[in-house]
Design a protein around this motif. Structure first.
Motif, PDB file in Angstrom:
ATOM      1  N   LEU A 174       0.840  -1.202   0.000  1.00  0.00           N
ATOM      2  CA  LEU A 174       0.000   0.000   0.000  1.00  0.00           C
ATOM      3  C   LEU A 174       0.871   1.246   0.000  1.00  0.00           C
ATOM      4  O   LEU A 174       1.912   1.306   0.653  1.00  0.00           O
ATOM      5  CB  LEU A 174      -0.907   0.008   1.240  1.00  0.00           C
ATOM      6  N   LYS A 175       0.421   2.236  -0.732  1.00  0.00           N
ATOM      7  CA  LYS A 175       1.197   3.476  -0.860  1.00  0.00           C
ATOM      8  C   LYS A 175       0.955   4.389   0.336  1.00  0.00           C
ATOM      9  O   LYS A 175      -0.130   4.417   0.907  1.00  0.00           O
ATOM     10  CB  LYS A 175       0.831   4.208  -2.153  1.00  0.00           C
ATOM     11  N   THR A 176       1.987   5.145   0.708  1.00  0.00           N
ATOM     12  CA  THR A 176       1.885   6.170   1.745  1.00  0.00           C
ATOM     13  C   THR A 176       2.443   7.476   1.185  1.00  0.00           C
ATOM     14  O   THR A 176       2.835   7.543   0.010  1.00  0.00           O
ATOM     15  CB  THR A 176       2.679   5.770   3.000  1.00  0.00           C
ATOM     16  N   PHE A 177       2.515   8.500   2.036  1.00  0.00           N
ATOM     17  CA  PHE A 177       3.075   9.772   1.592  1.00  0.00           C
ATOM     18  C   PHE A 177       4.541   9.639   1.182  1.00  0.00           C
ATOM     19  O   PHE A 177       5.063  10.498   0.472  1.00  0.00           O
ATOM     20  CB  PHE A 177       2.944  10.824   2.701  1.00  0.00           C
ATOM     21  N   LYS A 178       5.181   8.576   1.635  1.00  0.00           N
ATOM     22  CA  LYS A 178       6.584   8.353   1.268  1.00  0.00           C
ATOM     23  C   LYS A 178       6.736   8.199  -0.241  1.00  0.00           C
ATOM     24  O   LYS A 178       7.763   8.566  -0.821  1.00  0.00           O
ATOM     25  CB  LYS A 178       7.113   7.104   1.978  1.00  0.00           C
ATOM     26  N   ASP A 179       5.691   7.659  -0.892  1.00  0.00           N
ATOM     27  CA  ASP A 179       5.756   7.450  -2.341  1.00  0.00           C
ATOM     28  C   ASP A 179       5.696   8.768  -3.117  1.00  0.00           C
ATOM     29  O   ASP A 179       5.985   8.792  -4.312  1.00  0.00           O
ATOM     30  CB  ASP A 179       4.602   6.543  -2.790  1.00  0.00           C
ATOM     31  N   LEU A 180       5.298   9.858  -2.446  1.00  0.00           N
ATOM     32  CA  LEU A 180       5.292  11.164  -3.111  1.00  0.00           C
ATOM     33  C   LEU A 180       6.665  11.813  -3.102  1.00  0.00           C
ATOM     34  O   LEU A 180       6.915  12.752  -3.858  1.00  0.00           O
ATOM     35  CB  LEU A 180       4.302  12.106  -2.397  1.00  0.00           C
ATOM     36  N   ASN A 181       7.537  11.327  -2.235  1.00  0.00           N
ATOM     37  CA  ASN A 181       8.863  11.944  -2.080  1.00  0.00           C
ATOM     38  C   ASN A 181       9.947  10.990  -2.569  1.00  0.00           C
ATOM     39  O   ASN A 181      10.733  10.467  -1.785  1.00  0.00           O
ATOM     40  CB  ASN A 181       9.118  12.300  -0.601  1.00  0.00           C
ATOM     41  N   LYS A 182       9.936  10.712  -3.838  1.00  0.00           N
ATOM     42  CA  LYS A 182      10.917   9.785  -4.392  1.00  0.00           C
ATOM     43  C   LYS A 182      12.305  10.406  -4.380  1.00  0.00           C
ATOM     44  O   LYS A 182      12.490  11.565  -4.748  1.00  0.00           O
ATOM     45  CB  LYS A 182      10.530   9.381  -5.825  1.00  0.00           C
ATOM     46  N   GLN A 183      13.276   9.596  -3.953  1.00  0.00           N
ATOM     47  CA  GLN A 183      14.653  10.067  -3.899  1.00  0.00           C
ATOM     48  C   GLN A 183      15.248  10.096  -5.310  1.00  0.00           C
ATOM     49  O   GLN A 183      15.127   9.137  -6.069  1.00  0.00           O
ATOM     50  CB  GLN A 183      15.494   9.117  -3.018  1.00  0.00           C
ATOM     51  N   VAL A 184      15.868  11.212  -5.660  1.00  0.00           N
ATOM     52  CA  VAL A 184      16.527  11.346  -6.968  1.00  0.00           C
ATOM     53  C   VAL A 184      18.025  11.345  -6.740  1.00  0.00           C
ATOM     54  O   VAL A 184      18.559  12.200  -6.045  1.00  0.00           O
ATOM     55  CB  VAL A 184      16.101  12.653  -7.678  1.00  0.00           C
TER      56      VAL A 184
END
Length: 496
Positions: free
Chosen positions: A440-450
């Motif tokens: 399941l997705k959380t807010f962490k998936d909005l902040n992908k590390q580049v």
């Protein structure tokens, strides 16, 4: 009561667990007991179950239980995983309750006392915010009842300064108090269902932490029914956030404990009378703790040396001698502390100390002030969208769906697991078959590390991070900083 011999072998070896079960059988027969209860953490419980299921006749008199101290730590990490990037981490730091270096350990459940304290403070702060919004809601929807609500608030203030059970019961029995409580229940239902996704999301935080408090209370009171009820509420969240070991074995644990009255009536009677937890200090009311936590507080604490066993010595003979003498040395150390009254527990909980109360009150006010100043009060009816409290970033439809419906998805996964692997004979799917992760997705998936790579004759174009900029604005506002000073620092992932 004494300490058992220490086994000089890795605890997670199957042979070690088998030896523990054999020794337990010997103890049961020596004491002429019908049954013996053994408590393990999850990793050892899994191995002990496999051995018992394979040798049913040999170990039929042993009842295996999972340690609740480690289960509480696991559920703290589940709460942290769900709310970490939704703003909980930044609230930890910006409110000054938790230092930045400790925040990861707190939200992952590795620092038990600090983690529990922070969640209590956050729980209290959100409750206060809901009470503030409740008054506005009454004024808008039930204006005629405003006078009764104000009277109730004035009367209940007395209990803030001096808690008294008789006065509390008398106040709750009054007709206008019952009416106000019904209105508040209606308001809480409104927050869950009709006040937008942000409100519903943070109400799930209150619900999850109430489950955790119920599990702790069950141990403190020795309440067996509450213990099983709280665990049943925890299991779907384990499935939702892919904590597969606990999802698998907590399901098995609940299933086996539900058959306890028929298979081991003597054990069920003992558990119902409070045998599921241990009272270490005789003078400490509401002070029972889980069995695995008791081991940490007694035998593990008394056996441990500075630096552990490896720090003690690297010589095999010395280590062997250390283990052979561990039970006697630990017992004598405990007796010495008892003689000198060094281990006598206080009759008052740490949470009830005046210094602790004033400190907790200041921290709760800090959290409430932070959420109000950033204008991201999760119960504000004007905020309907699911946003991160620290950045104001709106969740995508996929993230929003997974966060809002996480418990229903986990509950469905638990029912399928229970029906296919535990509730039918023979099972449709083997118990140890691989479980599919829900991811399941959380807010962490909005902040992908580049990741930025540098190489020869390559140019790197750095783009300003909008999330970082939004976060800096909120921090500046909460700390009364001037935007001129804030914008004097670089905004990108690397300096220009």
């Amino acid at each position: 009561v004494g300490y058992l011999p220490t086994v000089n072998a890795p605890a997670t070896n199957m042979s070690t667990v088998y030896q523990v079960l054999l020794k337990s059988n010997q103890i049961k027969e020596t004491l002429s007991l019908q049954s013996l209860v053994l408590v393990f953490d999850q990793a050892l419980y899994a191995k002990a179950c496999e051995i018992k299921w394979k040798h049913c006749n040999l170990f039929n008199g042993l009842v295996l239980r999972m340690g609740m101290f480690h289960t509480i730590c696991m559920f703290l990490s589940v709460i942290g995983k769900r709310f970490h990037d939704a703003g909980l981490r930044d609230v930890c730091i910006e409110s000054g309750v938790i230092a930045e270096g400790s925040v990861s350990g707190v939200l992952e459940g590795k620092k038990y006392n600090r983690s529990l304290r922070f969640h209590k403070l956050m729980f209290e702060a959100l409750k206060r915010l809901s009470m503030m919004e409740f008054q506005s809601w009454i004024l808008e929807h039930h204006k005629k009842k405003k006078v009764k609500v104000d009277e109730f608030y004035e009367e209940i203030k007395v209990l803030c300064h001096e808690t008294c059970e008789k006065e509390y019961q008398a106040l709750m029995e009054k007709p206008h108090s019952k009416e106000v409580l019904k209105l508040f229940s209606l308001y809480m239902l409104n927050l869950r269902q009709s006040n937008g996704t942000l409100s519903a999301f943070w109400m799930s935080y209150l619900d999850m932490f109430e489950i955790l408090l119920a599990l702790i209370r069950a141990s403190r009171e020795g309440n067996w029914e509450l213990h099983l009820s709280a665990l049943r509420e925890i299991v779907p969240w384990c499935f939702s956030y892919d904590n597969q070991n606990y999802a698998r074995y907590l399901s098995a644990y609940i299933h086996e404990m539900s058959h306890l009255p028929t298979e081991h009536p003597d054990v069920h009677k003992y558990m119902s009378e409070g045998g599921l937890s241990v009272q270490i200090g005789n003078n400490n009311p509401f002070g029972r703790i889980p069995v695995d936590q008791t081991c940490e507080e007694t035998v593990n604490k008394d056996t441990q040396t500075s630096g552990g066993t490896k720090g003690f010595s690297l010589k095999p003979n010395a280590v062997t001698k250390f283990y052979l003498l561990a039970e006697y040395r630990s017992t004598f150390l405990r007796q010495l502390k008892d003689m000198l009254k060094m281990s006598t527990s206080s009759s008052q909980h740490n949470d009830l100390q005046p210094s602790r109360i004033s400190r907790d009150e200041a921290d709760v006010k800090s959290i409430v002030s932070l959420l109000q100043n950033t204008r991201l009060n999760p119960f504000n009816p004007d905020l309907q969208d699911l946003v991160c409290l620290s950045t104001g970033k709106v969740a995508t439809p996929e993230v929003e769906h997974d966060l809002v419906h996480a418990k229903e998805i986990g509950e469905e996964a638990y029912k399928v697991f229970h029906d296919q692997r535990l509730n039918c004979d023979p099972p449709k799917v083997k118990f140890h078959e691989t479980m599919t992760k829900l991811k399941l997705k959380t807010f962490k998936d909005l902040n992908k590390q580049v990741s930025v790579r540098t190489g020869k004759n390559q140019e790197i174009i750095l783009k300003a991070d909008r999330r970082l900029f939004a976060q800096m604005i909120i921090i500046a506002e909460s700390r009364d900083l001037q935007m001129k000073d804030v914008l004097s620092h670089p905004l990108g992932p690397l300096p220009w």
